[in-house]
Enzyme design. Structure first.
Site, PDB file in Angstrom:
ATOM      1  N   GLN A 188       0.955  -1.182   0.278  1.00  0.00           N
ATOM      2  CA  GLN A 188      -0.183  -0.295   0.002  1.00  0.00           C
ATOM      3  C   GLN A 188       0.914   1.148   0.607  1.00  0.00           C
ATOM      4  O   GLN A 188       0.644   2.561  -0.954  1.00  0.00           O
ATOM      5  CB  GLN A 188      -1.164   0.072   0.848  1.00  0.00           C
ATOM      6  CG  GLN A 188      -2.115   1.492   1.000  1.00  0.00           C
ATOM      7  CD  GLN A 188      -3.145   0.614  -0.320  1.00  0.00           C
ATOM      8  OE1 GLN A 188      -3.583  -0.136  -0.683  1.00  0.00           O
ATOM      9  NE2 GLN A 188      -3.516   2.427  -0.598  1.00  0.00           N
TER      10      GLN A 188
ATOM     11  N   GLU B  62     -16.987   3.624  -4.961  1.00  0.00           N
ATOM     12  CA  GLU B  62     -16.060   3.424  -5.540  1.00  0.00           C
ATOM     13  C   GLU B  62     -17.060   1.697  -4.862  1.00  0.00           C
ATOM     14  O   GLU B  62     -17.198   0.675  -4.622  1.00  0.00           O
ATOM     15  CB  GLU B  62     -14.729   2.747  -3.977  1.00  0.00           C
ATOM     16  CG  GLU B  62     -13.956   3.152  -4.235  1.00  0.00           C
ATOM     17  CD  GLU B  62     -12.755   3.068  -3.685  1.00  0.00           C
ATOM     18  OE1 GLU B  62     -12.420   1.986  -3.045  1.00  0.00           O
ATOM     19  OE2 GLU B  62     -11.386   3.806  -3.623  1.00  0.00           O
TER      20      GLU B  62
HETATM   21 ZN   LIG Z   1     -10.253  -1.251  -2.550  1.00  0.00          ZN
END
Ligand SMILES: [Zn+2]
Length: 209
Positions: free
Chosen positions: A96, A180
């Site tokens: 990340q 999202e």
């Molecule tokens: Zn995601």
């Protein structure tokens, strides 16, 4: 449920708020509640579903409970004539960090923060979240997925398998992330259905405990 209440599941270290119920399927991670850099779920397994890419990759993994639920969700979709592919599941702190740093280099840190997560602030590190897409949008993770028949199926049925659409349209102020339609998060069937019925964010739902 009370033991997972947001106010009971934090500790502060050097001015940062870290979550303490890391192994709970109800762990609440966001820009205000982080996972430590050393946190890795203990029960990661490769989800046995179709992926948008070939070859082995750590992002095919989820925690066992979420992997099993995802397999059922994909099978249910298939029965309804809907073909989904998994794009990205577990992500380590280090991976990340490199994703965020690349976006920050390209777009500036402030803008990157609106669509990508700082390391420690991504739900993907919990092993309970998967990004899902379809051939109709070339497996992109794009808002337009929400308008496809696959995206609509996912919104309608995810809760029956224990998943929520984590970052809903118009809830950016509560979740800290833009819409999202591709990002699903495992919370278990009962709570997923409650959240769907109430049209709440996971933040708002957990805040009642
Ligand atoms: Zn995601």
């Amino acid at each position: 449920m009370r033991e997972n209440a947001p106010s009971r599941t934090i500790k502060k270290k050097d001015g940062v708020v870290y979550v303490t119920n890391t192994d709970s399927p109800l762990v609440l991670v966001n820009k205000k509640r982080e996972l430590e850099s050393t946190y890795v779920p203990k029960d990661l397994v490769k989800a046995n579903v179709g992926f948008s890419f070939s070859g082995d990759n750590p992002k095919q993994q989820l925690r066992q409970v979420a992997a099993t639920a995802l397999e059922k969700l994909f099978a249910g979709a298939k029965q309804d004539g809907i073909e989904l592919k998994a794009v990205s599941g577990y992500r380590s702190y280090a991976s990340q960090r490199s994703i965020f740093n690349n976006y920050a280099k390209k777009n500036g840190e402030e803008e990157a923060n609106t669509f990508s997560a700082h390391p420690g602030q991504s739900e993907h590190q919990t092993g309970l979240a998967m990004d899902v897409s379809s051939a109709s949008v070339k497996y992109d993770l794009d808002k337009s997925f929400g308008e496809t028949k696959e995206g609509k199926w996912l919104k309608e049925h995810a809760a029956d398998y224990g998943f929520i659409i984590r970052y809903e349209l118009g809830k950016e102020d509560e979740t800290g992330y833009m819409y999202e339609p591709w990002h699903i998060r495992y919370v278990g069937v009962f709570i997923a259905q409650e959240i769907k019925k109430k049209g709440e964010t996971f933040e708002a739902y957990m805040a009642q405990f």
